[in-house]
Design a protein around this motif. Sequence first.
Motif, mmCIF file in Angstrom:
data_model
loop_
_atom_site.group_PDB
_atom_site.id
_atom_site.type_symbol
_atom_site.label_atom_id
_atom_site.label_comp_id
_atom_site.label_asym_id
_atom_site.label_seq_id
_atom_site.Cartn_x
_atom_site.Cartn_y
_atom_site.Cartn_z
ATOM 1 N N TRP A 1 15.322 -9.625 93.728
ATOM 2 C CA TRP A 1 15.145 -9.489 92.285
ATOM 3 C C TRP A 1 14.927 -10.867 91.694
ATOM 4 C CZ3 TRP A 1 13.944 -4.916 91.065
ATOM 5 C CH2 TRP A 1 14.604 -3.805 91.572
ATOM 6 N N ASN A 2 14.009 -10.971 90.757
ATOM 7 C CA ASN A 2 13.812 -12.177 89.968
ATOM 8 C C ASN A 2 14.211 -11.820 88.545
ATOM 9 O OD1 ASN A 2 12.155 -13.928 88.046
ATOM 10 N ND2 ASN A 2 11.912 -14.988 89.996
ATOM 11 N N ILE A 3 15.131 -12.595 87.973
ATOM 12 C CA ILE A 3 15.649 -12.240 86.651
ATOM 13 C C ILE A 3 15.208 -13.250 85.596
ATOM 14 C CG2 ILE A 3 17.642 -11.090 87.677
ATOM 15 C CD1 ILE A 3 19.361 -13.431 86.534
ATOM 16 N N GLY A 4 15.271 -12.811 84.356
ATOM 17 C CA GLY A 4 14.980 -13.659 83.214
ATOM 18 C C GLY A 4 15.835 -13.237 82.036
ATOM 19 N N MET A 5 15.855 -14.099 81.040
ATOM 20 C CA MET A 5 16.676 -13.818 79.862
ATOM 21 C C MET A 5 16.062 -14.523 78.663
ATOM 22 S SD MET A 5 20.677 -14.736 79.197
ATOM 23 C CE MET A 5 20.423 -16.482 79.446
ATOM 24 N N ALA B 1 19.855 -26.673 79.456
ATOM 25 C CA ALA B 1 20.850 -25.676 79.038
ATOM 26 C C ALA B 1 20.812 -24.456 79.955
ATOM 27 C CB ALA B 1 20.614 -25.270 77.586
ATOM 28 N N GLU B 2 19.621 -23.985 80.297
ATOM 29 C CA GLU B 2 19.514 -22.818 81.180
ATOM 30 C C GLU B 2 19.948 -23.168 82.596
ATOM 31 O OE1 GLU B 2 18.683 -18.943 82.690
ATOM 32 O OE2 GLU B 2 19.552 -19.848 80.920
ATOM 33 N N LYS C 1 26.754 -22.023 86.044
ATOM 34 C CA LYS C 1 28.036 -21.431 85.632
ATOM 35 C C LYS C 1 28.099 -19.942 85.981
ATOM 36 C CE LYS C 1 28.981 -24.567 81.801
ATOM 37 N NZ LYS C 1 29.063 -24.685 80.331
ATOM 38 N N ALA C 2 26.939 -19.290 86.025
ATOM 39 C CA ALA C 2 26.888 -17.865 86.367
ATOM 40 C C ALA C 2 26.969 -17.635 87.876
ATOM 41 C CB ALA C 2 25.620 -17.228 85.800
ATOM 42 N N GLY C 3 27.036 -18.714 88.668
ATOM 43 C CA GLY C 3 27.200 -18.574 90.112
ATOM 44 C C GLY C 3 25.949 -18.790 90.933
ATOM 45 N N PHE C 4 24.859 -19.197 90.315
ATOM 46 C CA PHE C 4 23.618 -19.444 91.037
ATOM 47 C C PHE C 4 23.660 -20.813 91.703
ATOM 48 C CE2 PHE C 4 22.370 -16.028 88.355
ATOM 49 C CZ PHE C 4 21.239 -15.446 88.906
ATOM 50 N N THR C 5 22.948 -20.938 92.818
ATOM 51 C CA THR C 5 22.811 -22.194 93.550
ATOM 52 C C THR C 5 21.415 -22.752 93.328
ATOM 53 O OG1 THR C 5 24.361 -21.475 95.255
ATOM 54 C CG2 THR C 5 22.838 -23.234 95.864
ATOM 55 N N ARG C 6 21.350 -24.015 92.997
ATOM 56 C CA ARG C 6 20.057 -24.686 92.820
ATOM 57 C C ARG C 6 19.423 -24.875 94.199
ATOM 58 N NH1 ARG C 6 18.204 -29.256 88.953
ATOM 59 N NH2 ARG C 6 16.504 -30.184 90.134
ATOM 60 N N GLU C 7 18.173 -24.432 94.342
ATOM 61 C CA GLU C 7 17.493 -24.506 95.635
ATOM 62 C C GLU C 7 16.421 -25.581 95.696
ATOM 63 O OE1 GLU C 7 16.180 -20.488 96.411
ATOM 64 O OE2 GLU C 7 18.081 -20.072 97.403
ATOM 65 N N GLY C 8 15.792 -25.894 94.600
ATOM 66 C CA GLY C 8 14.749 -26.905 94.641
ATOM 67 C C GLY C 8 13.800 -26.792 93.470
ATOM 68 N N VAL C 9 12.790 -27.661 93.482
ATOM 69 C CA VAL C 9 11.810 -27.725 92.410
ATOM 70 C C VAL C 9 10.514 -27.061 92.875
ATOM 71 C CG1 VAL C 9 10.427 -29.274 90.960
ATOM 72 C CG2 VAL C 9 12.827 -29.811 91.436
ATOM 73 N N LEU D 1 27.310 -16.977 76.041
ATOM 74 C CA LEU D 1 27.008 -15.545 76.096
ATOM 75 C C LEU D 1 25.924 -15.242 77.135
ATOM 76 C CD1 LEU D 1 26.995 -14.986 72.236
ATOM 77 C CD2 LEU D 1 28.859 -14.481 73.834
ATOM 78 N N GLY D 2 24.929 -16.108 77.231
ATOM 79 C CA GLY D 2 23.872 -15.930 78.212
ATOM 80 C C GLY D 2 24.382 -16.076 79.637
#
Length: 181
Positions: free
Chosen positions: A94-98, A140-141, A147-155, A109-110
Amino acid sequence: MDVQRPAAGGPGAVGLRPARESDVDLLEALTNDPATVGEYQWFGWHDPGYLRRRWRDTGLLSTEGGMLVPTAEERPLGLVSWHRTRTGPHTYCWNIGMVLLPEARGHGLGTEAQRLLVRYLFAHTQFNRVEASTEVGNRAEQRSLEKAGFTREGVLRGFDFRDGEWRDHVLYSVVRADLSS
């Protein structure tokens, strides 16, 4: 299918619920009004009836993806969305957006809405990965995803075209095993 948890650092609870017909004008503004969407989400004008037709046809929920409305104290905050992305010959993630309303930004809240969406998708689908990306300049995103638990993977270089320029994105993910650690 209301999903609800206390807001991190804020009053009340953040919840997710399916879109209602009364939400469609708000959802259209969140995707088609430059003053509402904010700097990183404005991609130009598009078909103004698109979301109304999707709501009428599918309720904005399908096996390919969907949209839910994050709320606080019953007040709509914006939208969260997801779509299926191929990861291999027989696998998907899944790819998510907000997009949040301007007054809902900067209060955590986001972050909570994204955390709830990940838990919802893992609870109700068999996909193992949820990913999101954001422009390199959208700090900010990036903080919200972390904070939501995602891991940064790269650019992802030259990933998106917005406002006359190709933009780099930062890719983030969370996999099922991350929730148990």
